[in-house]
Design a protein around this motif. Structure first.
Motif, PDB file in Angstrom:
ATOM      1  N   SER A 289       0.824  -1.211   0.000  1.00 23.84           N
ATOM      2  CA  SER A 289       0.000   0.000   0.000  1.00 23.84           C
ATOM      3  C   SER A 289       0.856   1.259   0.000  1.00 23.84           C
ATOM      4  O   SER A 289       0.402   2.329  -0.401  1.00 23.84           O
ATOM      5  N   SER A 415      -7.405  -1.668  -4.576  1.00 19.62           N
ATOM      6  CA  SER A 415      -7.703  -0.281  -4.949  1.00 19.62           C
ATOM      7  C   SER A 415      -7.471  -0.029  -6.441  1.00 19.62           C
ATOM      8  O   SER A 415      -8.083   0.872  -7.031  1.00 19.62           O
ATOM      9  N   GLN A 507     -12.798   2.437  -0.560  1.00 20.00           N
ATOM     10  CA  GLN A 507     -11.929   2.746   0.580  1.00 20.00           C
ATOM     11  C   GLN A 507     -12.725   3.385   1.720  1.00 20.00           C
ATOM     12  O   GLN A 507     -12.485   3.089   2.901  1.00 20.00           O
ATOM     13  N   GLY A 536     -10.257  -5.797   1.649  1.00 25.61           N
ATOM     14  CA  GLY A 536     -10.317  -5.403   0.248  1.00 25.61           C
ATOM     15  C   GLY A 536     -10.615  -6.578  -0.655  1.00 25.61           C
ATOM     16  O   GLY A 536     -11.391  -6.463  -1.617  1.00 25.61           O
TER      17      GLY A 536
END
Length: 627
Positions: A289, A415, A507, A536
């Motif tokens: 991340s 993401s 998110q 996620g």
């Protein structure tokens, strides 16, 4: 009398209603039968096409041009033998048969039109028209052909006025020895002068065949549909006796049928090679991340695992391409960027320096693509998701064309899904194609080749992988975990957000779920017993299985993907309905997630790795009232 009229009117209305009902039923049945008829007719043609392509006669050496083929193969292309389906494709196109050739990237598709173009048949000035969407592919192939003393030219938006006039004159000059002419579909569709010269060329008997590269771009069902490819539907009508050869590395059954109809070559021969590239090692890595950590991993790969080796690093946007290029160069890596916004001269310069080995790797946008033929590419790294399984397969297939082992590494983070979905959702199959590669990434157990094979309507046994993917090389134990409760929690959050006219991105949804958001204050949900990373993956799993759905909204500057309940949300009203997700476990793990999460001293699954400091379920209170 009035009563009789009223009675008859009532009877007629009743009968008309019944007729309308019957007509509706018959119309629906008619549509069903028409769809079934079209399906059967299409698949019958497809079956016959494949059977005709499997006819061993096309592999024969009895054709009159066979000796010349072998001479050209050996003397000009410096090859000693054909790869599977190459000879069949060459024999059939020289026999003036229309065909579609499906062959993996690096399988030798280009030889199937380049070699036939060098066979003299009557007029020595006959040439093959090659339609390709990629400028870099044209440049690469023309450079290689010219180095072999083959007269090849390319015609595209970057062609100067002077060169355009010269090339178009060559097309109609019977004294010229032009053998291959590369053109983009955009130029073909928009240049009336070029089409005029092409028609003149045909009337003079100089147009030998038409090769349509990346033929899947013709289909709206394909992963890379291009509007200008629709113009190609006029070619068969204009040049009926000119054989068409369509080439692609990726095409599902639906795409093949669509392409045949669009190019007016229904029932043509189909030659299909196996998708498998046995020398490629497929691996998915969790993308950190933190950008710095990701850069450190890439730097380590370039300087150690792939030291002095050549490769490609794909990114999802021009900005990412430029940022990654600068960061890696600052770390002493021999790389440069390659994308559509660079000046043509600079692209060519970077391309040549990479081919020569001056640059170890090219950082390229996945949207632009590199249509190159560099045999010693030892690695292809995807810094982010591809737009589809087809894109990923083609891009990773640029590695190992010399049949030596090469690595295909995909860095996945949930993401990235939403960065790409906002780019592809307007395409007919954009989201479906994107979700197929997401499924490839989050599948924790199946052989990577098996997943790819299934997508392309092929069967594959994991044992045939020979440990050439991360799952087969180091298999993990897995568990089927019930994530129904997690889904209910997410729905509660989404419902409350909707009631307060608030939209949530993925998110934002995770932040609320983990109690890290002060924006929403309502209901009570349990803090998930998993990491942010696995949360996620849970959302990604619910998304690709229609329990969640993306909801796109335009702003003056961008398109934002929010989440809402999906079409399968109604299933959760059934108390017996469960959502099971397979997760990767520890090597020796035998306990279910539900048992492990209440015993912090025992090994836990990937779906249950919350901090050990908390022995109780934490509660996220999102409003001032408790339930």
């Amino acid at each position: 009398m009035t009563a009789d009229y009223e009675k008859e009117l009532k009877s007629i209305n009743y009968e008309l209603r019944n007729i309308e009902i019957e007509l509706k039923k018959l119309t629906e049945r008619k549509e069903e039968l028409k769809k079934r008829k079209d399906f059967l007719a299409d698949n019958l043609l497809l079956k016959r096409s494949k059977e005709a392509g499997e006819d061993c006669k096309w592999e024969s050496n009895d054709f009159p041009w066979y000796s010349k083929i072998i001479t050209i193969l050996n003397d000009i292309f410096k090859l000693s033998s054909f790869r599977p389906n190459q000879l069949s494709a060459i024999n059939s196109t020289l026999s003036k048969q229309d065909l579609i050739l499906i062959m993996p990237t690096g399988g030798g598709k280009s030889l199937c039109y380049q070699l036939p173009a060098l066979i003299d048949r009557g007029n020595n000035s006959r040439y093959t028209l090659v339609i390709s969407p990629m400028l870099s592919l044209m440049e690469d192939q023309v450079m290689q052909l010219q180095s072999l003393s083959v007269k090849a030219e390319m015609f595209n938006t970057n062609t100067s006025t002077q060169d355009a006039s010269r090339i178009q004159q060559m097309m109609i000059d019977t004294e010229e020895k032009l053998k291959l002419l590369y053109v983009t579909p955009e130029k073909l569709a928009k240049s009336k002068r070029f089409m005029s010269k092409l028609q003149k060329s045909y009337s003079l008997g100089l147009l030998s065949r038409i090769a349509v590269d990346e033929v899947h771009c013709c289909s709206q069902w394909g992963h890379d549909f291009r509007t200008d490819y629709q113009f190609l539907s006029v070619l068969k009508g204009m040049f009926p006796d000119v054989p068409v050869i369509g080439l692609t590395a990726t095409a599902t059954t639906k795409v093949i049928l669509d392409v045949q109809k669009m190019l007016l070559i229904q029932g043509c021969l189909i030659f299909k090679s196996s998708f498998n590239r046995p020398n490629l090692f497929y691996e998915v890595r969790q993308k950190p991340s933190v950008q710095k950590e990701c850069l450190e991993q890439l730097e380590d790969l370039l300087k150690h695992k792939f030291k002095d080796m050549s490769g490609i690093i794909y990114t999802s946007s021009i900005k990412d391409c430029e940022d990654l290029r600068l960061e890696l160069r600052n770390r002493g890596c021999r790389v440069n960027g390659y994308h559509a916004q660079l000046e043509p001269e600079l692209r060519s310069k970077i391309h040549k320096k990479w081919l020569s080995g001056e640059y170890q790797a090219v950082v390229a946008t996945i949207a632009f693509g590199l249509g190159i033929d560099k045999s010693n590419v030892r690695f292809v790294i995807h810094h982010s998701l591809s737009k589809s399984t087809e894109n990923f397969y083609q891009e990773s297939g640029r590695a190992g064309r010399d049949n030596k082992q090469a690595d295909c590494i995909l860095f996945y983070r949930y993401s990235d899904i939403f960065k790409l979905s906002a780019m592809v959702f307007t395409q007919k199959t954009g989201l479906r194609n994107l979700y197929s590669i997401v499924e490839y990434c989050i599948n924790p157990v199946d052989c990577r080749r098996k997943i790819i094979a299934s997508h392309f309507d092929e069967t594959w046994e994991s044992t045939d992988c020979n440990k050439m993917c991360d799952h087969c090389k180091e298999p993990y134990e897995t568990q089927n975990v019930d994530i129904t409760e997690y889904c209910h929690s997410l729905y509660k959050i989404l419902e409350h957000a909707h009631s307060n006219d608030i939209k949530l991105t993925a998110q934002m949804l995770i932040n609320v779920w983990f109690g890290k958001s002060s924006k929403i204050k309502s209901k009570i949900v349990k803090l998930p017993s998993c990491s942010n990373e696995m949360a996620g993956n849970v959302i990604a799993y619910l998304l690709i299985n229609d329990y969640l759905q993306e909801d796109f909204h335009f702003t003056p500057y961008s398109t934002i993907s929010y989440l809402k309940k999906g079409s399968k949300s109604t299933f959760l009203n059934n108390n017996g309905h469960k959502i099971m997700m397979t997760v990767k476990g520890k090597k020796q793990m035998t306990n279910s997630a539900s048992n492990i999460k209440n015993k912090p001293d025992r090994k836990r699954s990937n779906l249950d790795n919350s901090p050990k400091t908390s022995k109780k379920h934490r509660i996220i209170t999102i409003d001032s009232e408790s339930e």
